[in-house]
Design a protein around this motif. Structure first.
Motif, PDB file in Angstrom:
ATOM      1  N   GLN A  56       0.725  -1.063  -0.065  1.00 30.85           N
ATOM      2  CA  GLN A  56       0.091  -0.158   0.136  1.00 30.85           C
ATOM      3  C   GLN A  56       1.055   1.231   0.207  1.00 30.85           C
ATOM      4  N   LYS A  57       0.394   2.258  -0.680  1.00 33.32           N
ATOM      5  CA  LYS A  57       1.023   3.402  -0.691  1.00 33.32           C
ATOM      6  C   LYS A  57       0.034   4.417  -0.709  1.00 33.32           C
ATOM      7  N   LEU A  58       0.219   5.662   0.153  1.00 32.53           N
ATOM      8  CA  LEU A  58      -0.690   6.662   0.040  1.00 32.53           C
ATOM      9  C   LEU A  58      -0.126   7.839  -0.566  1.00 32.53           C
ATOM     10  N   GLY A  59      -0.821   8.055  -1.700  1.00 32.72           N
ATOM     11  CA  GLY A  59      -0.122   9.297  -2.643  1.00 32.72           C
ATOM     12  C   GLY A  59       1.153   8.992  -3.376  1.00 32.72           C
ATOM     13  N   GLY A 121      -6.529   5.942 -11.398  1.00 28.42           N
ATOM     14  CA  GLY A 121      -7.236   7.219 -11.871  1.00 28.42           C
ATOM     15  C   GLY A 121      -7.074   8.387 -10.896  1.00 28.42           C
ATOM     16  N   CYS A 122      -6.553   8.303  -9.566  1.00 24.63           N
ATOM     17  CA  CYS A 122      -6.713   9.460  -8.363  1.00 24.63           C
ATOM     18  C   CYS A 122      -4.911   9.643  -8.233  1.00 24.63           C
ATOM     19  N   VAL A 123      -4.945  10.798  -7.869  1.00 30.69           N
ATOM     20  CA  VAL A 123      -3.864  11.434  -7.400  1.00 30.69           C
ATOM     21  C   VAL A 123      -3.772  11.463  -5.643  1.00 30.69           C
ATOM     22  N   GLY A 124      -3.238  11.104  -4.936  1.00 34.97           N
ATOM     23  CA  GLY A 124      -3.140  11.377  -3.444  1.00 34.97           C
ATOM     24  C   GLY A 124      -4.115  10.328  -2.895  1.00 34.97           C
ATOM     25  N   ALA A 125      -4.369   9.265  -3.636  1.00 34.65           N
ATOM     26  CA  ALA A 125      -5.178   8.296  -2.722  1.00 34.65           C
ATOM     27  C   ALA A 125      -4.552   7.001  -2.445  1.00 34.65           C
ATOM     28  N   LEU A 126      -5.057   6.293  -1.697  1.00 36.90           N
ATOM     29  CA  LEU A 126      -4.347   5.058  -0.952  1.00 36.90           C
ATOM     30  C   LEU A 126      -4.481   3.971  -2.276  1.00 36.90           C
ATOM     31  N   THR A 127      -3.360   3.667  -2.673  1.00 36.77           N
ATOM     32  CA  THR A 127      -3.080   2.482  -3.394  1.00 36.77           C
ATOM     33  C   THR A 127      -2.871   1.042  -2.873  1.00 36.77           C
ATOM     34  N   SER A 128      -3.719   0.105  -2.916  1.00 33.06           N
ATOM     35  CA  SER A 128      -3.403  -1.128  -2.525  1.00 33.06           C
ATOM     36  C   SER A 128      -3.345  -2.119  -3.682  1.00 33.06           C
ATOM     37  N   THR A 139      -5.072  -4.384  -8.297  1.00 34.28           N
ATOM     38  CA  THR A 139      -4.608  -3.051  -7.620  1.00 34.28           C
ATOM     39  C   THR A 139      -6.106  -2.362  -7.700  1.00 34.28           C
ATOM     40  N   THR A 140      -6.184  -1.673  -6.367  1.00 27.85           N
ATOM     41  CA  THR A 140      -7.422  -0.968  -6.268  1.00 27.85           C
ATOM     42  C   THR A 140      -6.876   0.387  -5.610  1.00 27.85           C
ATOM     43  N   GLN A 141      -7.732   1.626  -5.854  1.00 28.05           N
ATOM     44  CA  GLN A 141      -7.306   2.768  -5.118  1.00 28.05           C
ATOM     45  C   GLN A 141      -8.646   3.347  -4.294  1.00 28.05           C
ATOM     46  N   ASP A 142      -8.449   3.913  -3.291  1.00 26.37           N
ATOM     47  CA  ASP A 142      -9.713   4.534  -2.400  1.00 26.37           C
ATOM     48  C   ASP A 142      -9.892   6.045  -3.004  1.00 26.37           C
ATOM     49  N   CYS A 143     -10.675   5.710  -4.032  1.00 23.97           N
ATOM     50  CA  CYS A 143     -11.223   7.200  -4.710  1.00 23.97           C
ATOM     51  C   CYS A 143     -12.677   6.677  -5.179  1.00 23.97           C
ATOM     52  N   PRO A 144     -13.473   7.746  -5.385  1.00 30.77           N
ATOM     53  CA  PRO A 144     -14.803   7.926  -5.487  1.00 30.77           C
ATOM     54  C   PRO A 144     -14.882   7.289  -7.247  1.00 30.77           C
ATOM     55  N   GLY A 145     -15.940   6.258  -7.046  1.00 29.55           N
ATOM     56  CA  GLY A 145     -16.074   5.551  -8.386  1.00 29.55           C
ATOM     57  C   GLY A 145     -15.166   4.606  -8.811  1.00 29.55           C
ATOM     58  N   GLU A 146     -14.244   4.205  -7.725  1.00 32.34           N
ATOM     59  CA  GLU A 146     -13.471   3.127  -8.255  1.00 32.34           C
ATOM     60  C   GLU A 146     -14.059   1.857  -8.150  1.00 32.34           C
ATOM     61  N   GLU A 147     -13.516   0.946  -9.440  1.00 30.90           N
ATOM     62  CA  GLU A 147     -14.241  -0.355  -9.049  1.00 30.90           C
ATOM     63  C   GLU A 147     -13.407  -1.388  -8.109  1.00 30.90           C
ATOM     64  N   ARG A 148     -14.313  -1.947  -7.282  1.00 28.22           N
ATOM     65  CA  ARG A 148     -13.844  -2.765  -6.226  1.00 28.22           C
ATOM     66  C   ARG A 148     -13.958  -4.337  -6.544  1.00 28.22           C
ATOM     67  N   THR A 160      -6.482  -5.935   6.284  1.00 27.93           N
ATOM     68  CA  THR A 160      -6.225  -4.675   7.002  1.00 27.93           C
ATOM     69  C   THR A 160      -6.913  -4.844   8.278  1.00 27.93           C
ATOM     70  N   GLN A 161      -7.945  -5.394   8.400  1.00 25.51           N
ATOM     71  CA  GLN A 161      -8.743  -5.435   9.801  1.00 25.51           C
ATOM     72  C   GLN A 161      -8.034  -6.544  10.676  1.00 25.51           C
ATOM     73  N   ALA A 162      -7.478  -7.419  10.177  1.00 23.99           N
ATOM     74  CA  ALA A 162      -6.673  -8.555  10.968  1.00 23.99           C
ATOM     75  C   ALA A 162      -5.296  -8.258  11.230  1.00 23.99           C
ATOM     76  N   THR A 163      -4.648  -7.103  10.783  1.00 22.26           N
ATOM     77  CA  THR A 163      -3.401  -6.620  10.935  1.00 22.26           C
ATOM     78  C   THR A 163      -3.245  -5.174  11.215  1.00 22.26           C
ATOM     79  N   PRO A 164      -2.002  -4.618  11.495  1.00 28.99           N
ATOM     80  CA  PRO A 164      -2.115  -3.174  11.778  1.00 28.99           C
ATOM     81  C   PRO A 164      -1.952  -2.103  10.467  1.00 28.99           C
ATOM     82  N   ALA A 165      -2.517  -2.967   9.190  1.00 32.61           N
ATOM     83  CA  ALA A 165      -2.191  -2.263   7.916  1.00 32.61           C
ATOM     84  C   ALA A 165      -3.235  -1.387   7.697  1.00 32.61           C
ATOM     85  N   GLU A 166      -3.136  -0.152   8.754  1.00 33.17           N
ATOM     86  CA  GLU A 166      -4.042   0.992   8.543  1.00 33.17           C
ATOM     87  C   GLU A 166      -3.104   2.249   8.885  1.00 33.17           C
TER      88      GLU A 166
END
Length: 171
Positions: A56-59, A121-128, A139-148, A160-166
């Motif tokens: 994961q990378k934020l921005g 498609g987003c700049v500055g979003a969290l990319t996983s 790959t997914t990004q936390d941005c509006p309209g992003e396909e999940r 991310t819920q079972a580890t400190p990946a936050e």
């Protein structure tokens, strides 16, 4: 100045993320001081399950966080919470079983970046990015309209819920 409605994508290819995840020695089997014993019963053995990595990378300027989970549910994380601290742990037997079931789901092959022709498609979003041997990259990004992608997103949530990946900077 009015910002364009479709910001330029940050050039971060799956190959770059894979290189980040694999930089240096493998996280598993060679970690100094690693004392986590194998879990008898309940957890899949290394021979029957699949490992998975999450990068994961934020921005564009964020440091990468890497999480690797072996088939038995042991995990090791580098800069997992965005605070520079490395950590290790073990998924519960139920989480390990659920993860392995999802990793074996044939739908994952239809969710890869290649099949989806994924472009960021987003700049500055969290990319996983999930890296699932033998060669699945999703790959997914936390941005509006992003396909999940459904299965990959459930794997991402479990990890991310079972580890400190936050990201502690966000909360």
């Amino acid at each position: 100045m009015v910002r364009p409605s479709c910001p330029r994508a940050v050039p971060m290819t799956a190959g770059v993320l894979l290189a980040l995840a694999l930089t240096g020695c493998s996280l598993f089997g060679r970690a100094e001081g690693s004392t986590t014993p194998d879990q008898p019963g309940g957890s899949p053995s290394a021979a029957t399950g699949r490992p998975v990595s999450l990068v994961q990378k934020l921005g564009p300027d964020g440091s990468p966080r890497t999480l690797e989970v072996d088939p038995g549910g042991r995990w090791q994380c580098r800069d997992c919470a965005g605070d520079g601290v490395d950590s290790t742990g073990q998924l519960t037997p139920e989480q390990t079983h659920r993860l392995q079931r999802m990793l074996d789901d044939p739908a994952l092959t239809r969710e890869t970046d290649e099949v989806r022709r994924y472009k960021q498609g987003c700049v500055g979003a969290l990319t996983s990015t999930l890296l699932i041997p033998p060669g699945l990259t999703i790959t997914t990004q936390d941005c509006p309209g992003e396909e999940r992608p459904p299965v990959a997103y459930q794997i991402l949530l479990l990890l991310t819920q079972a580890t400190p990946a936050e990201d502690k900077e966000k909360g």
